[in-house]
Design a protein around this motif. Structure first.
Motif: not given
Ligand code: ZN
Length: 410
Positions: A226, A79, A253-254
């Protein structure tokens, strides 16, 4: 490519990519350099076997693939977004001789590390041009323009025991003492043909560059590890191989992946349908391929070791982490795990297994969403990291390169 070159380029990619828009621009540039052809979703695809292509959606999600006639592909998912503070539309707050900017948290931000950082602003600005056309431009102010000062300890003696952060009241950064400061005027000055800024998607980010840390450079510290680390590994892998491979780097995604370009949306499915136009071909592709969902994993923190399941506690620089959750928060199955472990051992790379403590909730990622939507066998893996969702996360300097070597061979 040596590990040193690989990591040096990773640090450069992290610094050059403060928002998902910048991630996608940088990935597109690297794919074009590697001979990939850009497709436009609004045009015919006209795919030719043996060529490599990429498609961008909504400026912040990207899919690239080596096109070939068979059905057995390796897909790597990651992501492009990271938790951060986004600037509200009516931004300026004028109070006590200071202009601040109202901010909204995006995703699960670890808030305390955002205080006392030299922050800059980047993102996409949509505007009316001097010739009255609607346009968008990416901006990156690069210099520090904002800071969220802590309250002095003298004014809150209990702070080290009980600091809480109120997202509405405590986060607006200070940006100016100038009485008539206006963010939109600043943005207008930055964009050459801008007549009027109409809207924007802007984030704060830390101006501190990514760097090596440790007496022997054992660690990498940066914002957005991340999950830009996985975006970068997937990108370098597909640029280094001719095999049937596809990478999918999705925004949002988050915040749950449900968006026009997110993993819960139609982007991947639409691209697959255009690669495999019949239901028969599409199903054969889905059932013959493997998705490796690459998202960082929690390394065991020596100061908080009891937060981990003792027999499934990943360590930095000890290999890629395979994530397992029987409640399907991770999509790994015994068969996909076996395939991944077998490849890793063939190339001589270590691996580790993560299972969350039985008395703690488990996170999730794009793996289960994509597995369910597409019907593709999936494994969730990732590089072990500390401080996930902090403004500065850390990882080991061996593990990203190790993942690259495994992905090349699987
Ligand atoms: Zn992640």
């Amino acid at each position: 490519m040596t590990k040193q070159d690989f990591n040096d380029a990773l640090l450069g990619f992290l610094d050059a990519s403060p928002t998902p828009f910048h991630v996608v621009v940088n990935m597109s540039g690297m794919l074009l350099n590697a001979g990939f052809i850009e497709l436009d979703e609004k045009e015919d695809f006209d795919l030719i076997t043996g060529n490599s292509y990429f498609v961008v959606r909504a400026d912040s999600s990207i899919i690239a693939f080596n096109y070939y006639e068979g059905f057995e592909y390796i897909l790597v998912g990651a992501h492009t977004d990271s938790p951060n503070l986004k600037i509200k539309p009516n931004a300026e707050i004028k109070k006590d001789g200071i202009t601040q900017l109202g901010v909204e948290t995006y995703g699960g931000v670890l808030l305390n590390p955002w205080f006392d950082r030299d922050l800059s602003i980047a993102g996409r600005v949509s505007y009316k041009s001097v010739d009255a056309r609607l346009k968008s431009a990416l901006i990156d102010m690069q210099k520090a323009v904002a800071i969220i000062p802590s309250l002095a300890i003298h004014l809150d003696r209990d702070v080290n025991i009980s600091k809480t952060v109120n997202e509405q009241n405590h986060l607006p950064p200070i940006v100016s003492t100038c009485k008539d400061f206006s963010l939109k005027s600043e943005l207008t000055k930055m964009i050459e043909d801008c007549q009027e800024v109409l809207s924007y998607d802007l984030s704060l980010y830390d101006t501190q560059k990514a760097s090596y840390v440790g007496f022997n450079d054992e660690f990498i510290a940066s914002a957005r590890l991340d999950n830009l680390l996985s975006c970068y590994v997937s990108l370098i892998t597909i640029c280094s191989t001719q095999k049937p491979m596809m990478i999918i780097c999705s925004d949002h995604e988050e915040v749950g992946s449900v968006s026009v370009g997110g993993a819960g949306g139609s982007f991947l499915e639409s691209v697959i349908e255009r690669m495999f136009p019949t239901a028969e071909a599409k199903a054969r592709f889905a059932r013959s391929s493997l998705l490796i969902s690459a998202d960082n994993a929690h390394a065991v923190h020596p100061n908080y070791a009891d937060k981990h399941e003792p027999l499934h506690a990943p360590k930095l620089n000890q290999g890629v982490v395979v994530k397992v959750n029987s409640n399907q928060r991770y999509a790994s199955s015994s068969e996909t795990i076996a395939r991944f472990l077998d490849t890793a051992s063939r190339v001589g790379e270590p691996t580790q297994i993560f299972v969350t403590r039985s008395d703690m909730a488990c996170g999730s990622t794009i793996g289960p969403i994509t597995a369910a939507k597409i019907g593709i066998d999936t494994i969730d893996i990732g590089v072990p990291t500390y401080a996930m969702h902090s403004i500065r996360e850390s990882a080991g300097s061996d593990d990203a390169y190790s993942l690259y070597k495994i992905l090349l061979e699987i």
